[in-house]
Design an enzyme around this catalytic site. Sequence first.
Site, PDB file in Angstrom:
ATOM      1  N   SER A 161       0.849  -1.201   0.000  1.00  0.00           N
ATOM      2  CA  SER A 161       0.000   0.000   0.000  1.00  0.00           C
ATOM      3  C   SER A 161       0.876   1.239   0.000  1.00  0.00           C
ATOM      4  O   SER A 161       2.001   1.211   0.529  1.00  0.00           O
ATOM      5  CB  SER A 161      -0.858   0.024   1.267  1.00  0.00           C
ATOM      6  OG  SER A 161      -1.501   1.270   1.408  1.00  0.00           O
ATOM      7  N   TYR A 212      -1.867  -0.962  10.273  1.00  0.00           N
ATOM      8  CA  TYR A 212      -1.952  -1.265   8.831  1.00  0.00           C
ATOM      9  C   TYR A 212      -0.679  -0.805   8.132  1.00  0.00           C
ATOM     10  O   TYR A 212      -0.054  -1.565   7.382  1.00  0.00           O
ATOM     11  CB  TYR A 212      -3.169  -0.543   8.258  1.00  0.00           C
ATOM     12  CG  TYR A 212      -3.364  -0.702   6.769  1.00  0.00           C
ATOM     13  CD1 TYR A 212      -3.939  -1.859   6.239  1.00  0.00           C
ATOM     14  CD2 TYR A 212      -3.010   0.312   5.876  1.00  0.00           C
ATOM     15  CE1 TYR A 212      -4.135  -2.001   4.867  1.00  0.00           C
ATOM     16  CE2 TYR A 212      -3.206   0.178   4.507  1.00  0.00           C
ATOM     17  CZ  TYR A 212      -3.766  -0.990   4.007  1.00  0.00           C
ATOM     18  OH  TYR A 212      -3.960  -1.118   2.652  1.00  0.00           O
TER      19      TYR A 212
END
Length: 246
Positions: A144, A158
């Site tokens: 990401s 995350y």
Amino acid sequence: MDDSPRQKTLLLTGASRGIGHATVKTFSAAGWRVLTCSRQPFDDRCPWPGGEGNHVQIDLADPNNTIAALEAIRDKLGGTLDALVNNAGISPKGQDGARLNTLDTDLRTWGHVFHVNFFAPVVLARGLKTELAAAKGAVVNVTSIAGSRVHPFAGAAYATSKAALVALTREMAHDFGPLGVRVNAIAPGEIETSILSPGTDKIVETLPLRRLGQPAEVADVILFLCSSASTYVTGTEIEVNAGQHV
Ligand SMILES: NC(=O)c1ccc[n+]([C@@H]2O[C@H](COP(=O)([O-])OP(=O)(O)OC[C@H]3O[C@@H](n4cnc5c(N)ncnc54)[C@H](OP(=O)(O)O)[C@@H]3O)[C@@H](O)[C@H]2O)c1
């Protein structure tokens, strides 16, 4: 003697929605057999052939469950695996969608995120190394933009799990290379799926390409990294983000 080319097989986590769903469709259209994994049983509404027989129900947050599922996966593979795409990911939020930062993320949540986003890819790739090596296969880890910078909505658990997944990609490229297995990552930016938070439209206004990405645009890059168009590419991370990183 049958000299038609062998059908290639993909094992894909997080196939039930978003980028994973688009990836099943893209690989199926390219003639691949796709083994799907998610927490749910196979859903009859999924529009691809042979879906139920090619589905494995796993909770990737539970390492014992993931290790136990390897046997069922190996049985379905029959000796070769051309591509493993570690796509499943979770991004927990606080109350009203608030970002969970390094001060307020409890350790249990942090560990849960790491099991799904980081340890499951380790377990699957190591557990299937013989099948990957037999096919001279490819691994793609879905990272990401949040792995390389603080993001207004993605939380610290995350972001750190995705940064660790980039490092894992590098380490695995080194270790799996001698087996003939390539290992790469793709780092999506703002892709139109249920993982997005309200307010993403403000980020999109600042992107060079000024638009959200579609899951199918990410799936196309995953297919490239699993195809014969990228046989000399390993240990890299491709940004799929409309120029968000520039
Ligand atoms: N969308 C974006 O803008 C964006 C940006 C950067 C990175 N990414 C990354 O891209 C990947 C896909 O994201 P997405 O937006 O398509 O996500 P999504 O729509 O939320 O889908 C997540 C997938 O992960 C699966 N999953 C979640 N927890 C699981 C568990 N414990 N065990 C097994 N499967 C589990 C879900 O399946 P079930 O719930 O059915 O089990 C679902 O198929 C993720 O790794 C995400 O971090 C997305």
